[in-house]
Design a protein around this motif. Structure first.
Motif, mmCIF file in Angstrom:
data_model
loop_
_atom_site.group_PDB
_atom_site.id
_atom_site.type_symbol
_atom_site.label_atom_id
_atom_site.label_comp_id
_atom_site.label_asym_id
_atom_site.label_seq_id
_atom_site.Cartn_x
_atom_site.Cartn_y
_atom_site.Cartn_z
ATOM 1 N N LEU A 47 24.195 6.749 24.363
ATOM 2 C CA LEU A 47 22.996 7.067 23.593
ATOM 3 C C LEU A 47 21.808 6.307 24.141
ATOM 4 O O LEU A 47 21.903 5.127 24.487
ATOM 5 C CB LEU A 47 23.202 6.708 22.118
ATOM 6 N N LEU A 48 20.688 7.000 24.195
ATOM 7 C CA LEU A 48 19.429 6.398 24.617
ATOM 8 C C LEU A 48 18.459 6.511 23.448
ATOM 9 O O LEU A 48 18.130 7.624 23.019
ATOM 10 C CB LEU A 48 18.874 7.122 25.848
ATOM 11 N N PHE A 49 18.022 5.378 22.901
ATOM 12 C CA PHE A 49 17.187 5.408 21.705
ATOM 13 C C PHE A 49 16.234 4.218 21.703
ATOM 14 O O PHE A 49 16.424 3.240 22.429
ATOM 15 C CB PHE A 49 18.045 5.387 20.432
ATOM 16 N N PHE A 50 15.206 4.305 20.857
ATOM 17 C CA PHE A 50 14.211 3.250 20.735
ATOM 18 C C PHE A 50 14.640 2.299 19.624
ATOM 19 O O PHE A 50 14.984 2.739 18.525
ATOM 20 C CB PHE A 50 12.837 3.846 20.414
ATOM 21 N N ALA A 51 14.626 0.998 19.905
ATOM 22 C CA ALA A 51 15.122 -0.001 18.945
ATOM 23 C C ALA A 51 14.023 -0.877 18.391
ATOM 24 O O ALA A 51 14.264 -2.016 18.026
ATOM 25 C CB ALA A 51 16.194 -0.863 19.604
ATOM 26 N N GLY A 52 12.809 -0.358 18.330
ATOM 27 C CA GLY A 52 11.741 -1.105 17.702
ATOM 28 C C GLY A 52 10.853 -1.857 18.663
ATOM 29 O O GLY A 52 9.663 -2.026 18.420
ATOM 30 N N ARG A 53 11.407 -2.299 19.775
ATOM 31 C CA ARG A 53 10.632 -3.042 20.776
ATOM 32 C C ARG A 53 10.733 -2.398 22.149
ATOM 33 O O ARG A 53 9.804 -2.445 22.944
ATOM 34 C CB ARG A 53 11.109 -4.502 20.836
ATOM 35 N N ARG A 54 11.875 -1.806 22.431
ATOM 36 C CA ARG A 54 12.106 -1.205 23.740
ATOM 37 C C ARG A 54 13.162 -0.114 23.605
ATOM 38 O O ARG A 54 13.813 0.022 22.576
ATOM 39 C CB ARG A 54 12.533 -2.257 24.743
ATOM 40 N N TRP A 55 13.333 0.650 24.658
ATOM 41 C CA TRP A 55 14.380 1.670 24.684
ATOM 42 C C TRP A 55 15.709 1.018 25.063
ATOM 43 O O TRP A 55 15.759 0.126 25.906
ATOM 44 C CB TRP A 55 14.036 2.772 25.677
ATOM 45 N N VAL A 56 16.777 1.475 24.419
ATOM 46 C CA VAL A 56 18.098 0.885 24.588
ATOM 47 C C VAL A 56 19.086 1.965 25.009
ATOM 48 O O VAL A 56 19.072 3.078 24.477
ATOM 49 C CB VAL A 56 18.581 0.227 23.271
#
Length: 297
Positions: free
Chosen positions: A266-275
């Motif tokens: 999974l590629l998702f945004f975690a509030g500060r950066r993409w993870v």
């Protein structure tokens, strides 16, 4: 001077200054000054003044105490950004927090995370005599001092009722490690839905997916993702059973095209950066030597 007056008065009384002065002294001694005690309400003026001052003081105290109890002057909503270099899971708690009131004259508010799909973090004041400062917990708890995940670091105890006063201070994890990149600010209530929800923004919506790229491909001429793991080369928008794009932090979630031993990627945004992370490890407990996150700035 007063002692000289007393000596002259005694000498006059003994007749050393002359008979005229002696008679005058005796007349002064026999003279009685009339006493005019206050009559009516004047006898109690001092009591009225004292009572008025005390009533005014209690009214002022009650007003200040009520303001502390209601916390009307404090921000209703705040936005928090956690740095994730020390602990990657802190990114889940970045976002919007809403003020919640507590009962009691000395009560302090708590701020609870509004996007509960990300985390259930909350900021609360610790009343422990040995601490007395603002702390952060990853779940709402009645024992904030015991269950704290991070705390405000300061040489002196915090006496402020306002969480925003701690935004410029260094925050520490319970392990003692400093949190880098910590940011804290107030959100205007009129912009809460825009900042934290899906209200329309300049003709579009914060959750609009019409212009999203449905497929992303890794550039084979570039270095690609770091690490030895063989990550997927193509990612597509993740949709739910209703064919709606799954979102996290108001941004779409992408899923890799390959299924490895650790599940889908999974590629998702975690509030500060993409993870970029494997789905299987996201659902298991993280150990000290197991980091399921591959951080990409």
């Amino acid at each position: 001077v007063s002692e000289l007056d007393e000596i002259v008065f005694l000498l006059s009384k003994a007749g050393y200054v002359g008979r005229k002065a002696e008679r005058l002294v005796k007349k002064i001694e026999k003279m009685k000054l009339p006493q005019r005690p206050p009559k009516g309400i004047l006898r109690h003026v001092h009591l009225f003044l004292y009572g008025l001052i005390m009533v005014a003081a209690f009214i002022a105290f009650a007003f200040i105490a009520h303001q502390q109890d209601s916390q009307d002057s404090l921000a209703d909503f705040v936005k928090v950004q956690f740095g994730d270099e020390v602990d990657p899971t802190l990114g889940l708690f970045s976002g919007c927090y809403e003020k919640q009131l507590k009962d009691g004259w000395d009560a302090r508010v708590r701020y609870v995370q509004t996007q509960s799909d990300r985390g259930k973090g909350n900021f609360e004041y610790c009343l422990d005599d040995g601490l007395q400062t603002w702390v952060f917990a990853t779940a709402q708890s009645e024992t904030a001092c015991k269950d704290k995940f991070a705390l405000r670091s300061a040489e002196e105890r915090s006496t402020s009722f306002d969480l925003l006063d701690a935004k410029g201070d260094q925050w520490l994890l319970q392990t003692g490690n400093a949190i880098s990149g910590f940011q804290l600010g107030e959100i205007d209530p009129s912009r809460f839905e825009i900042e934290c929800g899906t209200q329309s923004v300049e003709g579009g919506t914060a959750s609009s997916t019409e212009e999203l790229c449905p497929v992303m491909t890794v550039d084979v001429d570039a270095i690609g993702f770091s690490g030895s793991h063989d990550w997927s080369k193509t990612f597509v928008l993740l949709e739910n059973l209703n064919s709606e794009v799954v979102q996290f932090y108001q941004r779409p979630v992408f899923i890799g095209d390959s299924l490895g031993s650790e599940g889908y990627e999974l590629l998702f945004f975690a509030g500060r950066r993409w993870v970029l992370a494997s789905a299987t490890k996201l659902l298991t407990d993280k150990t000290e030597n197991d980091d399921p996150f591959n951080m990409e700035n």
